[in-house]
Design a protein around this motif. Sequence first.
Motif, PDB file in Angstrom:
ATOM      1  N   GLY A  17       4.269 -12.842   2.397  1.00 33.52           N
ATOM      2  CA  GLY A  17       5.177 -12.239   3.361  1.00 33.52           C
ATOM      3  C   GLY A  17       6.106 -11.232   2.711  1.00 33.52           C
ATOM      4  N   ALA A  18       6.630 -11.571   1.546  1.00 31.06           N
ATOM      5  CA  ALA A  18       7.518 -10.645   0.829  1.00 31.06           C
ATOM      6  C   ALA A  18       6.771  -9.391   0.397  1.00 31.06           C
ATOM      7  CB  ALA A  18       8.133 -11.351  -0.382  1.00 31.06           C
ATOM      8  N   VAL A  19       5.529  -9.549  -0.028  1.00 28.93           N
ATOM      9  CA  VAL A  19       4.717  -8.380  -0.400  1.00 28.93           C
ATOM     10  C   VAL A  19       4.489  -7.484   0.820  1.00 28.93           C
ATOM     11  CG1 VAL A  19       2.408  -7.662  -1.148  1.00 28.93           C
ATOM     12  CG2 VAL A  19       3.623  -9.450  -2.401  1.00 28.93           C
ATOM     13  N   LEU A  20       4.229  -8.082   1.978  1.00 31.03           N
ATOM     14  CA  LEU A  20       4.064  -7.285   3.198  1.00 31.03           C
ATOM     15  C   LEU A  20       5.345  -6.515   3.534  1.00 31.03           C
ATOM     16  CD1 LEU A  20       2.003  -9.369   5.780  1.00 31.03           C
ATOM     17  CD2 LEU A  20       1.480  -7.125   4.845  1.00 31.03           C
ATOM     18  N   ILE A  21       6.482  -7.140   3.326  1.00 34.41           N
ATOM     19  CA  ILE A  21       7.759  -6.458   3.573  1.00 34.41           C
ATOM     20  C   ILE A  21       7.894  -5.262   2.637  1.00 34.41           C
ATOM     21  CG2 ILE A  21      10.275  -6.706   3.449  1.00 34.41           C
ATOM     22  CD1 ILE A  21       9.822  -9.674   4.314  1.00 34.41           C
ATOM     23  N   ALA A  22       7.508  -5.441   1.373  1.00 32.91           N
ATOM     24  CA  ALA A  22       7.575  -4.340   0.406  1.00 32.91           C
ATOM     25  C   ALA A  22       6.595  -3.225   0.760  1.00 32.91           C
ATOM     26  CB  ALA A  22       7.302  -4.858  -1.006  1.00 32.91           C
ATOM     27  N   VAL A  23       5.384  -3.589   1.164  1.00 29.02           N
ATOM     28  CA  VAL A  23       4.386  -2.593   1.571  1.00 29.02           C
ATOM     29  C   VAL A  23       4.890  -1.825   2.795  1.00 29.02           C
ATOM     30  CG1 VAL A  23       2.058  -2.306   2.527  1.00 29.02           C
ATOM     31  CG2 VAL A  23       2.423  -3.756   0.528  1.00 29.02           C
ATOM     32  N   ALA A  24       5.528  -2.532   3.715  1.00 33.74           N
ATOM     33  CA  ALA A  24       6.078  -1.883   4.903  1.00 33.74           C
ATOM     34  C   ALA A  24       7.149  -0.863   4.526  1.00 33.74           C
ATOM     35  CB  ALA A  24       6.649  -2.926   5.860  1.00 33.74           C
ATOM     36  N   ALA A  25       7.994  -1.207   3.555  1.00 32.53           N
ATOM     37  CA  ALA A  25       9.036  -0.269   3.109  1.00 32.53           C
ATOM     38  C   ALA A  25       8.404   0.964   2.479  1.00 32.53           C
ATOM     39  CB  ALA A  25       9.974  -0.960   2.126  1.00 32.53           C
ATOM     40  N   ALA A  26       7.364   0.764   1.669  1.00 40.06           N
ATOM     41  CA  ALA A  26       6.678   1.902   1.046  1.00 40.06           C
ATOM     42  C   ALA A  26       5.977   2.754   2.098  1.00 40.06           C
ATOM     43  CB  ALA A  26       5.674   1.398   0.006  1.00 40.06           C
ATOM     44  N   ALA A  27       5.359   2.103   3.077  1.00 39.49           N
ATOM     45  CA  ALA A  27       4.661   2.840   4.140  1.00 39.49           C
ATOM     46  C   ALA A  27       5.649   3.626   4.988  1.00 39.49           C
ATOM     47  CB  ALA A  27       3.855   1.882   5.007  1.00 39.49           C
ATOM     48  N   ARG A  28       6.800   3.048   5.251  1.00 38.68           N
ATOM     49  CA  ARG A  28       7.837   3.757   6.020  1.00 38.68           C
ATOM     50  C   ARG A  28       8.280   5.014   5.282  1.00 38.68           C
ATOM     51  NH1 ARG A  28      10.895  -0.329   7.054  1.00 38.68           N
ATOM     52  NH2 ARG A  28      12.123  -0.156   5.160  1.00 38.68           N
ATOM     53  N   GLU A  29       8.451   4.890   3.983  1.00 43.92           N
ATOM     54  CA  GLU A  29       8.845   6.046   3.178  1.00 43.92           C
ATOM     55  C   GLU A  29       7.727   7.086   3.140  1.00 43.92           C
ATOM     56  OE1 GLU A  29      11.357   8.438   0.867  1.00 43.92           O
ATOM     57  OE2 GLU A  29      11.737   6.754   2.205  1.00 43.92           O
ATOM     58  N   ALA A  30       6.486   6.644   3.048  1.00 44.17           N
ATOM     59  CA  ALA A  30       5.352   7.576   3.030  1.00 44.17           C
ATOM     60  C   ALA A  30       5.260   8.344   4.351  1.00 44.17           C
ATOM     61  CB  ALA A  30       4.053   6.822   2.765  1.00 44.17           C
ATOM     62  N   VAL A  31       5.467   7.660   5.458  1.00 42.07           N
ATOM     63  CA  VAL A  31       5.440   8.334   6.764  1.00 42.07           C
ATOM     64  C   VAL A  31       6.587   9.337   6.863  1.00 42.07           C
ATOM     65  CG1 VAL A  31       5.747   7.981   9.260  1.00 42.07           C
ATOM     66  CG2 VAL A  31       4.221   6.484   7.963  1.00 42.07           C
ATOM     67  N   ARG A  32       7.760   8.951   6.367  1.00 46.79           N
ATOM     68  CA  ARG A  32       8.910   9.853   6.394  1.00 46.79           C
ATOM     69  C   ARG A  32       8.635  11.111   5.577  1.00 46.79           C
ATOM     70  NH1 ARG A  32      12.864  11.688   3.616  1.00 46.79           N
ATOM     71  NH2 ARG A  32      12.430  10.477   1.769  1.00 46.79           N
ATOM     72  N   LEU A  33       8.069  10.934   4.390  1.00 45.73           N
ATOM     73  CA  LEU A  33       7.754  12.087   3.540  1.00 45.73           C
ATOM     74  C   LEU A  33       6.674  12.965   4.165  1.00 45.73           C
ATOM     75  CD1 LEU A  33       7.821  10.454  -0.013  1.00 45.73           C
ATOM     76  CD2 LEU A  33       9.448  12.097   0.945  1.00 45.73           C
ATOM     77  N   ALA A  34       5.685  12.350   4.779  1.00 41.18           N
ATOM     78  CA  ALA A  34       4.631  13.131   5.436  1.00 41.18           C
ATOM     79  C   ALA A  34       5.193  13.938   6.592  1.00 41.18           C
ATOM     80  CB  ALA A  34       3.518  12.204   5.927  1.00 41.18           C
ATOM     81  N   ASP A  35       6.096  13.341   7.366  1.00 38.00           N
ATOM     82  CA  ASP A  35       6.731  14.079   8.462  1.00 38.00           C
ATOM     83  C   ASP A  35       7.586  15.232   7.929  1.00 38.00           C
ATOM     84  OD1 ASP A  35       5.579  12.504  10.380  1.00 38.00           O
ATOM     85  OD2 ASP A  35       7.365  11.253  10.721  1.00 38.00           O
ATOM     86  N   GLU A  36       8.305  14.944   6.842  1.00 38.93           N
ATOM     87  CA  GLU A  36       9.151  15.986   6.238  1.00 38.93           C
ATOM     88  C   GLU A  36       8.290  17.137   5.709  1.00 38.93           C
ATOM     89  OE1 GLU A  36      11.668  15.950   2.234  1.00 38.93           O
ATOM     90  OE2 GLU A  36      12.477  14.589   3.772  1.00 38.93           O
ATOM     91  N   ASN A  37       7.192  16.804   5.059  1.00 40.16           N
ATOM     92  CA  ASN A  37       6.289  17.842   4.530  1.00 40.16           C
ATOM     93  C   ASN A  37       5.612  18.619   5.644  1.00 40.16           C
ATOM     94  OD1 ASN A  37       6.903  17.289   1.883  1.00 40.16           O
ATOM     95  ND2 ASN A  37       5.172  15.897   1.607  1.00 40.16           N
ATOM     96  N   ALA A  38       5.333  17.957   6.771  1.00 40.47           N
ATOM     97  CA  ALA A  38       4.690  18.646   7.886  1.00 40.47           C
ATOM     98  C   ALA A  38       5.600  19.743   8.460  1.00 40.47           C
ATOM     99  CB  ALA A  38       4.313  17.644   8.972  1.00 40.47           C
ATOM    100  N   HIS A  39       6.904  19.547   8.361  1.00 43.44           N
ATOM    101  CA  HIS A  39       7.843  20.553   8.876  1.00 43.44           C
ATOM    102  C   HIS A  39       7.884  21.795   7.995  1.00 43.44           C
ATOM    103  CE1 HIS A  39       8.851  17.784  11.881  1.00 43.44           C
ATOM    104  NE2 HIS A  39       9.983  17.287  11.397  1.00 43.44           N
ATOM    105  N   PHE A  40       7.528  21.637   6.722  1.00 43.71           N
ATOM    106  CA  PHE A  40       7.528  22.790   5.806  1.00 43.71           C
ATOM    107  C   PHE A  40       6.307  23.674   6.000  1.00 43.71           C
ATOM    108  CE2 PHE A  40      10.173  19.941   3.022  1.00 43.71           C
ATOM    109  CZ  PHE A  40      11.352  20.609   3.258  1.00 43.71           C
ATOM    110  N   VAL A  41       5.219  23.091   6.457  1.00 43.61           N
ATOM    111  CA  VAL A  41       3.963  23.847   6.568  1.00 43.61           C
ATOM    112  C   VAL A  41       3.912  24.697   7.779  1.00 43.61           C
ATOM    113  CG1 VAL A  41       1.461  23.617   6.771  1.00 43.61           C
ATOM    114  CG2 VAL A  41       2.742  22.083   5.296  1.00 43.61           C
TER     115      VAL A  41
END
Length: 182
Positions: free
Chosen positions: A158-182
């Motif tokens: 469960g703790a690993v899933l919470i950590a993966v979720a935090a990393a995935a949230r950050e990855a989605v945020r970065l992808a959205d941020e990068n999409a605005h630059f293109v």
Amino acid sequence: MPFPAPPDDAAFARLGRRIRWLVLLYLLVVVAGLGASTLVWPGLLAHQPALAGLGLDPATLGIGGRLAACAALAVPALPLFAAIWQALLLCRLMSGGQVFTLEVPRRLRIMGLALVASAVLQPVGGALLSLTVSGFAGGQRHIAVPLSADYVGVAVIGAVLIAVAAAAREAVRLADENAHFV
């Protein structure tokens, strides 16, 4: 170094559908096992770690004792049902090709929290079960708190899933941020 190929939405959709069947099978096993081991064949409760060594015969429980035993075992199972629901919603997202959205990390986080809660509640459910069966079986009331490395393992997953979720949230945020630059 070559860039990785873009994700195949059809592959995610197939995977989501296949995992959905596995999750539904798990749900069926949990519900059937909970009902069968308490309501239909209460003698199976003798194999529960919380009842080991008490010398009680759970097969003699009446319907009230069986329902109380089912409720005691349902305490740690309730968070599992929440995790199963989130897994089914995650499978729906995968089937719909919505893998890289903020919904996915949210679902993973809730699943992780539910698994941690279930692990914490396992000893509570065992203690309630030992009190219930010993009380309804007509003997002296006993309380047993079963501890197992399995509970710790579920909490770690469960703790690993919470950590993966935090990393995935950050990855989605970065992808959205990068999409605005293109």
